[in-house]
Enzyme design. Structure first.
Site, mmCIF file in Angstrom:
data_model
loop_
_atom_site.group_PDB
_atom_site.id
_atom_site.type_symbol
_atom_site.label_atom_id
_atom_site.label_comp_id
_atom_site.label_asym_id
_atom_site.label_seq_id
_atom_site.Cartn_x
_atom_site.Cartn_y
_atom_site.Cartn_z
ATOM 1 N N ASP A 239 -24.162 8.477 -0.101
ATOM 2 C CA ASP A 239 -24.923 7.273 0.213
ATOM 3 C C ASP A 239 -25.030 6.356 -1.004
ATOM 4 O O ASP A 239 -25.046 5.133 -0.876
ATOM 5 C CB ASP A 239 -26.334 7.638 0.697
ATOM 6 C CG ASP A 239 -26.387 7.863 2.203
ATOM 7 O OD1 ASP A 239 -25.391 7.571 2.884
ATOM 8 O OD2 ASP A 239 -27.431 8.336 2.695
ATOM 9 N N GLN A 335 1.265 -12.688 0.265
ATOM 10 C CA GLN A 335 1.804 -13.786 1.069
ATOM 11 C C GLN A 335 1.903 -15.064 0.250
ATOM 12 O O GLN A 335 2.889 -15.812 0.354
ATOM 13 C CB GLN A 335 0.918 -14.003 2.299
ATOM 14 C CG GLN A 335 1.577 -14.796 3.409
ATOM 15 C CD GLN A 335 2.718 -14.017 4.084
ATOM 16 O OE1 GLN A 335 2.784 -12.797 3.976
ATOM 17 N NE2 GLN A 335 3.602 -14.739 4.756
ATOM 18 N N GLY A 338 4.859 -14.834 -1.879
ATOM 19 C CA GLY A 338 6.141 -14.756 -1.179
ATOM 20 C C GLY A 338 6.932 -13.528 -1.606
ATOM 21 O O GLY A 338 6.375 -12.456 -1.809
ATOM 22 N N GLY A 339 8.213 -13.691 -1.769
ATOM 23 C CA GLY A 339 9.074 -12.564 -2.140
ATOM 24 C C GLY A 339 8.687 -11.936 -3.467
ATOM 25 O O GLY A 339 8.815 -10.720 -3.652
ATOM 26 N N GLU A 362 -14.840 8.334 -0.303
ATOM 27 C CA GLU A 362 -16.308 8.179 -0.196
ATOM 28 C C GLU A 362 -16.747 8.026 1.263
ATOM 29 O O GLU A 362 -17.764 7.389 1.542
ATOM 30 C CB GLU A 362 -16.810 6.978 -0.999
ATOM 31 C CG GLU A 362 -16.363 6.937 -2.439
ATOM 32 C CD GLU A 362 -16.873 8.098 -3.258
ATOM 33 O OE1 GLU A 362 -18.068 8.140 -3.572
ATOM 34 O OE2 GLU A 362 -16.062 8.970 -3.595
#
Length: 378
Positions: A239, A335, A338-339, A362
């Site tokens: 927790d 993204q 790109g490449g 966890e």
């Protein structure tokens, strides 16, 4: 309602930020590729006071609160989530001793960790048992004044390198969580061995191990709490320690955003920087929205811990939201690149690989939704 950090907290935050940029970022890619834990970073973190910060003052430590710990965590995870996990997992290993141990046990187990660079570990998961924590098969049998441990633990961060490992075992495989016990096992205990888990998708700079216990004996004085308290100690620990995962996720997402902004300003398409295109601008805006809201959630959960108030609901929300937000941010960062984002020339592909584990350890995010929904329906 006050959102301003104290002078001490700002100094702590800046210390961690500088440490991440000087000691972590320059080597993060190297140790990711080597799949090795950079011990020199652990030693340097100890030297500047960024290691095992939750050890209480009566045991010789700093006794920092959860908010302070997470301020540090967000900055370190910005540098490398894998290296941050080494330090965070040590705090995880310390927490059950704080939750279930006596002051004498805290001094005995944690005091030596304030004298040299040392790690702790938390051993709950098993090869065939993850989310169903009460169904563990590792056994502990009382033999006179000693517990005898047999079994295997799996996916243990810092496993085998930790000076102390809190091991959760059952005294009766049919007894469920009422038969669990939490035992502190020293690194050099006879019959205690580990096997490094290799070829992880991400967070490769952290050591993840299988732990094997073959008639490992520890004195009864190494038991935290009473018989049957093991499960309760484990759940109270998780927790709390879900919150540093949330903070680390925000740090990782910040890195994704910063790398994306930098690249978008430099990369040109159709005669101008791609930062001029609304499609890219909206991706950056979404990252920023997630980071700001995620930080508020982990700060609220951490504040509740420091105020000694119930926090399980809030920590579950923080962990699930921030880890998923970080994954989305890293994905969008690729993204934007790109490449180039798909190869190791830029750091964003590592961010995506590292972020995935935050949705799993966890307590999986499915388990977080169980915690959240139970709070809503009780």
């Amino acid at each position: 309602m006050e959102f301003t950090l104290s002078d001490e907290q700002r100094q702590l935050q800046q210390l961690a930020r500088d440490f991440a940029r000087k000691e972590i970022m320059p080597i993060a890619s190297e140790y990711d590729q080597k799949e090795e834990l950079p011990w020199q970073v652990v030693e340097k973190a100890f030297e500047v006071g960024l290691l095992n910060v939750a050890i209480p003052e009566h045991a010789g430590g700093l006794g920092l609160g959860m908010l302070d710990e997470c301020l540090i965590g967000e900055e370190l995870a910005y540098g490398c989530m894998g290296i941050y996990t080494v330090l965070m997992a040590s705090e995880l290993g310390i927490t059950p001793i704080l939750v279930g141990g006596t002051e004498e046990q805290q001094q005995r187990f944690l005091g030596p960790m304030t004298e040299k660079a040392s790690l702790a570990a938390f051993a709950l998961s098993e090869p065939n048992n993850g989310s169903d924590a009460a169904a563990m098969s590792t056994t502990a049998v009382l033999d006179g004044d000693e517990w005898v441990i047999n079994g295997t633990k799996m996916w243990i961060s810092n496993g085998g390198m930790a000076e102390v490992t809190v091991v959760f075992a059952t005294t009766d495989k049919q007894g469920g969580h009422r038969a669990t016990v939490a035992l502190v096992v020293p690194k050099d205990a006879p019959g205690f061995s580990h096997n490094k888990i290799k070829h992880k998708m991400g967070q490769r700079a952290s050591l993840t191990s299988e732990l094997v216990f073959e008639n490992v004996r520890v004195p009864k004085e190494n038991q935290l709490g009473g018989l049957g308290d093991g499960f309760k100690i484990a759940m109270k620990t998780l927790d709390k320690t879900r919150i540093p995962v949330a903070a680390g996720s925000v740090g990782l997402a910040r890195r994704a955003l910063d790398e994306s902004v930098k690249y978008a300003k430099e990369r040109e398409a159709f005669g101008k920087p791609i930062s001029h295109f609304q499609a890219i601008q909206f991706k950056l805006a979404e990252m920023a929205m997630g980071i700001e809201t995620g930080r508020l959630m982990w700060q609220k959960a951490a504040w509740l811990v420091d105020q000694h108030q119930p926090h399980g609901y809030e920590s579950a929300i923080a962990k699930a939201y921030c880890s998923e937000m970080a994954f989305d941010a890293a994905n969008e960062a690729i993204q934007v690149h790109g490449g180039y984002g798909y190869v190791g020339e830029y750091p964003v592909e590592k961010l995506l690989r590292d972020s995935k584990l935050n949705q799993i350890y966890e307590g999986t995010n499915e388990i977080q939704r169980v915690v959240i929904s139970r709070n809503l329906l009780k």
